[in-house]
Motif scaffolding. Structure first.
Motif, PDB file in Angstrom:
ATOM      1  N   ALA A  79       0.394   1.752  -1.536  1.00 48.49           N
ATOM      2  CA  ALA A  79       0.334   1.455   0.020  1.00 48.49           C
ATOM      3  C   ALA A  79       1.750   2.122   0.478  1.00 48.49           C
ATOM      4  N   ARG A  80       3.255   2.904  -0.197  1.00 43.63           N
ATOM      5  CA  ARG A  80       3.934   3.273   0.378  1.00 43.63           C
ATOM      6  C   ARG A  80       3.518   4.986   0.893  1.00 43.63           C
ATOM      7  N   THR A  81       2.306   5.570   0.354  1.00 43.06           N
ATOM      8  CA  THR A  81       2.162   6.766   0.057  1.00 43.06           C
ATOM      9  C   THR A  81       1.103   6.238   1.519  1.00 43.06           C
ATOM     10  N   LEU A  82       0.744   5.571   1.842  1.00 44.15           N
ATOM     11  CA  LEU A  82      -0.060   5.320   3.318  1.00 44.15           C
ATOM     12  C   LEU A  82       0.756   5.536   4.970  1.00 44.15           C
ATOM     13  N   ALA A  83       1.837   4.987   4.293  1.00 42.80           N
ATOM     14  CA  ALA A  83       2.425   4.705   5.648  1.00 42.80           C
ATOM     15  C   ALA A  83       4.148   5.693   5.456  1.00 42.80           C
ATOM     16  N   PRO A  84       4.089   6.856   4.880  1.00 39.08           N
ATOM     17  CA  PRO A  84       5.931   6.749   4.508  1.00 39.08           C
ATOM     18  C   PRO A  84       7.000   6.506   5.053  1.00 39.08           C
ATOM     19  N   GLY A  85       7.655   5.972   4.295  1.00 43.18           N
ATOM     20  CA  GLY A  85       8.814   5.052   4.881  1.00 43.18           C
ATOM     21  C   GLY A  85       9.406   3.844   5.581  1.00 43.18           C
ATOM     22  N   LYS A  86       7.839   3.651   5.794  1.00 41.75           N
ATOM     23  CA  LYS A  86       7.575   1.564   6.251  1.00 41.75           C
ATOM     24  C   LYS A  86       7.495   1.040   4.816  1.00 41.75           C
ATOM     25  N   PRO A  87       9.069  -0.409   4.812  1.00 40.83           N
ATOM     26  CA  PRO A  87       8.602  -1.189   3.748  1.00 40.83           C
ATOM     27  C   PRO A  87       7.500  -1.816   3.692  1.00 40.83           C
ATOM     28  N   VAL A  88       6.941  -2.133   2.567  1.00 42.81           N
ATOM     29  CA  VAL A  88       6.146  -3.829   2.187  1.00 42.81           C
ATOM     30  C   VAL A  88       7.476  -4.585   2.815  1.00 42.81           C
ATOM     31  N   ARG A  89       7.124  -5.739   3.906  1.00 44.72           N
ATOM     32  CA  ARG A  89       8.026  -6.634   4.051  1.00 44.72           C
ATOM     33  C   ARG A  89       7.335  -7.864   4.101  1.00 44.72           C
ATOM     34  N   PHE A  90       5.987  -7.571   4.580  1.00 44.09           N
ATOM     35  CA  PHE A  90       5.658  -9.056   3.787  1.00 44.09           C
ATOM     36  C   PHE A  90       4.552  -9.097   3.126  1.00 44.09           C
ATOM     37  N   ALA A  91       4.317 -10.385   2.031  1.00 44.85           N
ATOM     38  CA  ALA A  91       3.303 -10.667   1.358  1.00 44.85           C
ATOM     39  C   ALA A  91       1.797 -11.785   1.958  1.00 44.85           C
ATOM     40  N   ILE A  92       1.254 -10.553   2.016  1.00 47.63           N
ATOM     41  CA  ILE A  92       0.286 -12.561   1.964  1.00 47.63           C
ATOM     42  C   ILE A  92      -0.896 -13.069   0.696  1.00 47.63           C
ATOM     43  N   ASN A  93      -0.488 -13.821   0.389  1.00 44.11           N
ATOM     44  CA  ASN A  93      -1.055 -14.793  -0.587  1.00 44.11           C
ATOM     45  C   ASN A  93      -2.105 -14.942  -0.205  1.00 44.11           C
ATOM     46  N   SER A  94      -3.312 -15.033  -0.494  1.00 47.21           N
ATOM     47  CA  SER A  94      -4.814 -16.089  -0.665  1.00 47.21           C
ATOM     48  C   SER A  94      -4.718 -17.430  -0.687  1.00 47.21           C
ATOM     49  N   HIS A  95      -4.491 -17.566  -2.349  1.00 45.95           N
ATOM     50  CA  HIS A  95      -4.549 -18.323  -2.852  1.00 45.95           C
ATOM     51  C   HIS A  95      -3.831 -18.440  -3.493  1.00 45.95           C
ATOM     52  N   ALA A  96      -3.397 -19.741  -4.260  1.00 48.70           N
ATOM     53  CA  ALA A  96      -2.715 -19.811  -5.868  1.00 48.70           C
ATOM     54  C   ALA A  96      -3.428 -19.891  -6.794  1.00 48.70           C
ATOM     55  N   HIS A  97      -4.395 -19.252  -7.276  1.00 46.01           N
ATOM     56  CA  HIS A  97      -5.148 -18.928  -8.201  1.00 46.01           C
ATOM     57  C   HIS A  97      -4.273 -17.611  -8.801  1.00 46.01           C
ATOM     58  N   PHE A  98      -4.452 -18.018 -10.428  1.00 49.23           N
ATOM     59  CA  PHE A  98      -3.319 -17.054 -11.255  1.00 49.23           C
ATOM     60  C   PHE A  98      -4.027 -15.766 -11.025  1.00 49.23           C
ATOM     61  N   ASP A  99      -5.682 -15.319 -10.787  1.00 50.15           N
ATOM     62  CA  ASP A  99      -5.466 -13.452 -10.427  1.00 50.15           C
ATOM     63  C   ASP A  99      -5.315 -13.456  -9.055  1.00 50.15           C
ATOM     64  N   HIS A 100      -5.463 -14.318  -8.367  1.00 50.66           N
ATOM     65  CA  HIS A 100      -4.991 -13.350  -7.006  1.00 50.66           C
ATOM     66  C   HIS A 100      -3.573 -13.755  -6.634  1.00 50.66           C
TER      67      HIS A 100
END
Length: 493
Positions: free
Chosen positions: A319-340
């Motif tokens: 992800a960082r290579t796609l938009a250099p210099g921009k941090p990943v500020r948020f990570a959205i989790n779809s649900h709590a099942h352990f593989d996700h």
């Protein structure tokens, strides 16, 4: 402390012999009792004869990490057939399972009706699943399968021998053997007065729960060709039952040729591909679980951090290579099942704020507060604490140039705390497990999948104008594929 390579043929036999010698000689000054306990139990159990074996059983199981509600019991399944083949010399194991759902809700990747066959293997530090399309590597399951192999009744004695177990006096003339398999698990094996293994209390590292307690009990022992083997096996993991088996057949000196590592399973590395689906929106695939990177004015939003440290670190790096210099500020989790959710801890270590459905928040906070000492992950190593944003029914994110809508999926049989992400400008919907596209040109099922139908109902309830679906399993597809699979006409807009 003595160690040995699990991947080397015949390595265990040498390690076991050396380990026994250690108990009887050099280690004797440290604990005379431990040597006697281990030698007596190994003789009673026939451990020296149990280099390879196969047992077949049936009963019930529960799918670990796939609860319908966060913190609830694991969903129950019926195990119509469970066959485990073990080669202790090679550190290898194969489970061939025929199962079906025993309750309608919860995850697990099983059909909502009918039976499914699963074929799951381990050899040394390589884990794979055998599918109709060939072997599929599953590196995230190495620790779990290795743990399961070496807490079997004979495996735990062999693991105790090579790891300098300590003996503690138990009740009714029995004893306990305590040891650590460094970086993999710790275990306490309880032996009765005869020297039979009756219970193994173990702890292994899980990507969501951290140090996870497992309690496995063995009873109703019988003699099979000089090997004592239990006809009843029960197990709990993370506080809930996962297994209750009645053993029907045991074969000593089993044929283990099928435990050879397929070439397709040897590469256990993470491969992340990036497909640009719109300006500033990338579909990150290359494995069993996908993610999506979304660019805003000054940061990135990552949808889904799956599996474990290795996968999610690779996704962050891409992800960082796609938009250099921009941090990943948020990570959205779809649900709590352990593989996700297996990479949520990794996202915390990376400095991202976690966005998840409100019902998941207390569960994650409790899980992340657990010790993580057996094999410390990134979050444990860096000592970070999670910053979590709770989503009730919906949340607006992004900025004026790229609004991002997060919506709860209601009424699903898969998860009660389920999120999907909608990009209104791009007319793109990102979702996990509610719809996984079939191979191209696959005819729709005779009975529509309830999860597919439910996803359509949620899209229409919210008035989402979707052109494409970015599934977190499978390939990017037009929304027409969802409607065709569900047997519904595409609405006219």
């Amino acid at each position: 402390m003595m160690r040995f390579a699990l991947t080397r043929t015949g390595a265990f036999r040498s390690a076991f012999v050396i380990g026994m010698a250690c108990w009887l000689a050099a280690c004797a000054s440290r604990s005379d009792n431990a040597a006697d306990v281990l030698a007596r139990s190994a003789a009673t159990m026939g451990a020296s004869n149990a280099q390879s074996l196969r047992y077949t059983a049936e009963g019930t199981g529960h799918t670990f990490g796939q609860a319908y509600k966060p913190g609830g019991t694991w969903p129950r399944i019926t195990l119509h057939s469970f066959t485990r083949t073990i080669d202790y010399d090679k550190g290898a194991m194969r489970d061939e399972v025929v199962l079906s759902r025993a309750e309608p809700t919860g995850g697990g990747g099983y059909p909502l009706a009918g039976q499914q066959r699963n074929d799951q293997s381990l050899s040394g530090d390589v884990a794979w699943n055998q599918t109709p399309n060939g072997a599929v590597p599953v590196p995230r399951l190495v620790s779990d399968r290795m743990h399961q192999l070496w807490i079997t009744p004979h495996g735990v004695l062999k693991a105790a021998a090579r790891n300098n177990a300590e003996a503690v006096r138990g009740a009714d003339g029995g004893a306990m053997l305590k040891f650590v398999e460094p970086g993999r698990f710790s275990a306490t094996a309880q032996l009765n007065g005869e020297g039979l293994v009756t219970q193994v209390d173990s702890v292994f590292p899980d990507p969501v729960l951290g140090d996870t307690r497992t309690v496995t009990s063995y009873s109703d022992y019988r003699d099979i060709a000089g090997i004592k083997f239990p006809m009843r096996i029960r197990q709990t993991m993370g506080g809930f039952e996962v297994l209750d088996l009645t053993v029907k057949d045991v074969q000593a000196h089993a044929d283990t040729a099928a435990l050879q590592i397929p070439d397709a399973a040897r590469n256990q590395g993470e491969r992340v591909t990036a497909e640009k689906v719109a300006e500033g929106v990338w579909f990150l695939g290359g494995g069993s679980h996908n993610s999506v990177a979304i660019e805003t004015r000054d940061h990135l939003v990552l949808v889904e951090t799956p599996l474990n440290d290795a996968r999610t670190q690779a996704v962050f790096a891409q992800a960082r290579t796609l938009a250099p210099g921009k941090p990943v500020r948020f990570a959205i989790n779809s649900h709590a099942h352990f593989d996700h959710a297996g990479g949520v801890r990794t996202a915390v270590a990376e400095g991202a704020t976690i966005v998840t459905q409100a019902a998941n928040v207390s569960y994650f906070e409790s899980a992340f507060a657990q010790p993580n000492r057996v094999r410390p992950d990134r979050m444990a190593q860096e000592g970070r604490r999670p910053d979590i944003v709770a989503v009730g029914d919906q949340l607006a994110m992004g900025d004026a140039s790229r609004p991002i809508e997060v919506h709860r999926i209601t009424g699903s049989v898969h998860s009660d705390s389920f999120l999907m992400v909608y990009l209104p400008n791009e007319k793109v919907l990102i979702q996990a497990d509610a719809f996984t596209p079939s191979a191209p040109n696959t005819p729709p099922p005779a009975v529509p999948n309830a999860n597919n139908v439910n996803l359509i109902a949620n899209m229409e309830r919210l008035g989402l104008k979707v052109d494409r679906i970015l599934p977190l399993h499978g390939r990017v597809v037009p929304v027409s594929e969802l409607y065709a699979t569900a047997g519904k006409p595409l609405p006219v807009r």
